[in-house]
Design a protein around this motif. Sequence first.
Motif, PDB file in Angstrom:
ATOM      1  N   LEU A 173     -68.426 -19.130  68.595  1.00 45.56           N
ATOM      2  CA  LEU A 173     -69.126 -20.010  67.663  1.00 45.56           C
ATOM      3  C   LEU A 173     -69.645 -21.255  68.372  1.00 45.56           C
ATOM      4  CD1 LEU A 173     -69.899 -20.905  64.765  1.00 45.56           C
ATOM      5  CD2 LEU A 173     -67.583 -21.835  64.551  1.00 45.56           C
TER       6      LEU A 173
ATOM      7  N   SER B 129     -72.495 -29.753  68.632  1.00 44.80           N
ATOM      8  CA  SER B 129     -73.557 -29.059  69.354  1.00 44.80           C
ATOM      9  C   SER B 129     -74.871 -29.823  69.349  1.00 44.80           C
ATOM     10  CB  SER B 129     -73.771 -27.664  68.756  1.00 44.80           C
ATOM     11  OG  SER B 129     -74.133 -27.753  67.393  1.00 44.80           O
TER      12      SER B 129
ATOM     13  N   SER C 203     -78.853 -25.014  69.657  1.00 44.90           N
ATOM     14  CA  SER C 203     -79.251 -26.412  69.655  1.00 44.90           C
ATOM     15  C   SER C 203     -80.115 -26.748  70.864  1.00 44.90           C
ATOM     16  CB  SER C 203     -78.011 -27.304  69.629  1.00 44.90           C
ATOM     17  OG  SER C 203     -78.365 -28.673  69.670  1.00 44.90           O
TER      18      SER C 203
ATOM     19  N   SER D 147     -74.286 -23.666  61.342  1.00 39.42           N
ATOM     20  CA  SER D 147     -73.022 -23.307  61.975  1.00 39.42           C
ATOM     21  C   SER D 147     -72.085 -22.610  60.997  1.00 39.42           C
ATOM     22  CB  SER D 147     -72.374 -24.575  62.534  1.00 39.42           C
ATOM     23  OG  SER D 147     -71.153 -24.276  63.172  1.00 39.42           O
ATOM     24  N   THR D 148     -72.039 -23.053  59.755  1.00 37.56           N
ATOM     25  CA  THR D 148     -71.183 -22.403  58.767  1.00 37.56           C
ATOM     26  C   THR D 148     -71.684 -21.002  58.432  1.00 37.56           C
ATOM     27  OG1 THR D 148     -72.430 -23.503  57.004  1.00 37.56           O
ATOM     28  CG2 THR D 148     -70.419 -24.562  57.750  1.00 37.56           C
TER      29      THR D 148
ATOM     30  N   ALA E 103     -66.562 -24.660  61.793  1.00 35.58           N
ATOM     31  CA  ALA E 103     -68.013 -24.689  61.977  1.00 35.58           C
ATOM     32  C   ALA E 103     -68.606 -26.041  61.637  1.00 35.58           C
ATOM     33  CB  ALA E 103     -68.661 -23.604  61.106  1.00 35.58           C
TER      34      ALA E 103
ATOM     35  N   GLY F 190     -68.628 -25.915  72.566  1.00 32.52           N
ATOM     36  CA  GLY F 190     -70.029 -26.176  72.260  1.00 32.52           C
ATOM     37  C   GLY F 190     -70.586 -27.359  73.019  1.00 32.52           C
TER      38      GLY F 190
ATOM     39  N   VAL G 215     -68.297 -28.025  64.739  1.00 33.31           N
ATOM     40  CA  VAL G 215     -69.151 -27.505  65.815  1.00 33.31           C
ATOM     41  C   VAL G 215     -70.605 -27.876  65.581  1.00 33.31           C
ATOM     42  CG1 VAL G 215     -69.963 -25.376  66.898  1.00 33.31           C
ATOM     43  CG2 VAL G 215     -67.566 -25.638  66.333  1.00 33.31           C
ATOM     44  N   GLY G 216     -71.044 -27.907  64.330  1.00 31.85           N
ATOM     45  CA  GLY G 216     -72.431 -28.242  64.047  1.00 31.85           C
ATOM     46  C   GLY G 216     -72.813 -29.623  64.524  1.00 31.85           C
TER      47      GLY G 216
ATOM     48  N   MET H 251     -73.757 -21.865  69.017  1.00 30.87           N
ATOM     49  CA  MET H 251     -74.428 -22.991  68.362  1.00 30.87           C
ATOM     50  C   MET H 251     -74.980 -23.979  69.388  1.00 30.87           C
ATOM     51  SD  MET H 251     -74.428 -22.124  65.325  1.00 30.87           S
ATOM     52  CE  MET H 251     -75.357 -23.566  64.848  1.00 30.87           C
TER      53      MET H 251
END
Length: 635
Positions: free
Chosen positions: A73, A226, A81, A190-191, A219, A261, A222-223, A77
């Motif tokens: 993940l 990233s 990005s 990300s989700t 997520a 990420g 991570v969003g 991501m």
Amino acid sequence: MKQLEELPERKRDQHENVQESEKQPLSSVKSSVFLVQWKPCRETHSTVKDFLLKLQRCLGAVCGMQWYAYATLGITMALLSFLMDFSVAKMLGAQQWLYGQLEGNFLLQFLCWTLYPACLCALAATFCQSICPFSTGSGIPEVRTMLAGIDMPLYLSLTNMFSKFLGLFCTLAAGSTVFLGKVGPFVHLSTMFAAYLDNMFSLLQGIKKEKTSDMLVVAAAVGVASCFGAPVSGVLFSVEVMGSHYSLRHYFPCFFSAACGALTFRFFSVWSGDMETVQALFKTNFPSALPFYPLEIVLFAFLGLLCGAVGCCYLFCHRWILQFTKTNPLFIRMQTEKGLYSAGVVFFLACLTFPPSTGQYMASEYTTKELLTSLLDCRQWSSLSHNASVHQELSLKWNTSEMPLLLSLAFFLLMKIWMLVLACTLPLPAGYFMPMFVLGAAGGRLLGEGVAHVFSTGVVFGHHWDSVYPGVYALAGAAALSGAVTHTLSPALLAVELTGQFSHAVPILLATLLANGLARSGNRPSFYDAISINKKLPHLPSLVKAYPQISLTTVAHILEKDSVQLQKAAGPEEVRHIVVASVQLQIPVVDSEGAYSMMSVLELQTLFVADKGKLVGCLTWSKMKEILQALAKEN
């Protein structure tokens, strides 16, 4: 027939099947035999399948398969990005090249500057509306709703992911004319990818999962990580924004995936040639020997209060325009055609930012990244304006002959705030965190330039302040304003991670705290809360805001008449009696007067401390048994 009746039942069925097959045509029999026997690359298929099974067992022996999902993940991501930033930079470079080639032709330059972003935004709005209408907006309010337990499968579909990604690319490629970011949409992207990844790994393990809340929580961190390559602030931002949907067991997976990420994003930046090594995204050179004077703390506190006031005004305007667009008949009629409405609004914004017109006072030729890079410069622009070479290099687009530098920054700040409020009504996939970060940097730069100009010309409190760095004020203002709008403190850490300036963490945190305190006063909803209220999304509001009398509510107002209570001062016999006699699944624990012999045992089970008669915690049956075992050991 007699012999056939004497056969066993199984042989009789076989005999009937043979008779039926003899009645079939010969061609159909041959084709069925051919289809059964013909399997291309059967040996290769079985070899690959055995290899994958062995690889799965080998990887599962090292650690759980979910950790590979977390790493996948974060890496995926970060790759998306980086590809997004790289492609947007190429598109913006192409527009700037075409605009430069048309120099001398005012009409063609005007059409190039205005029609390019208008067409891109119209395409994004039309595409998202026709493919998946749920892909517009930030996405963070929807993610919060899903984490609260509300089932929203349409917001996690692959169609929504594809539509949001392409729509976000067109929005960012429109440049600083639209002045929107990508943080919120990347959290949503990300989700969506996390939900798909969790299902895939569950099928690989042969496990049937009903909910994917753990992966969605990871997520969300991570969003953010990233987008900036900042894992710590990404996790903290997601914890603050997502509210009460975090538990301690999520921390390590969040940090692990966000670190994967962030490292991947920075490695791609190095390989592309943007950076020499893995370093901060916006590298600054603020001095660490004397980062700021002690008395400058007062100025940073004033900057925090100023950013808090600006954040309150922006939130009020944002809530007003959201309500206005839902109730005004003209806007309702205009928004029926999403593409036409987006094109019209963006064309209007592009006309205002056209460089030969008012755009020359707003540095409109800069991209969002170039704007932030220029605002974080540690040098004093007012002192550099006399140097022709440096003036040509940096401050030419900020300091014009018709408007001084400070007025240009003030004009940029005032114009961009209401233009951003208008851009929030566009039905586009877009983020709103980064624009507020840049606006806060502009406000901090304005104050820093004024302080540097005033204090460098005289002696203040017996000292000659000749080393005041406006870039530090810009960094503190960026964290303060973005934190005030989102009601979070993580922008202070994000500002430190983006620049690597840990020596200025104290004034940045102070400004962010004061801005948050002022923005939260009066129970004002945050930016994301306002969107949730406007869209009527289920969310968990603050109980104190929703019901101010809750501080005066006792447990007697909540429990039924036959319900029992357990006082903190209860002894072992009373605890044992409640466990045996009560049929309640949870036992409320309340304060009481008298001895507190049981407080040391029950204190670990309480949820929060309250006054006499207030609810302070709940004990389940398992906790009750643990208490009884502890009491037995003590006795």
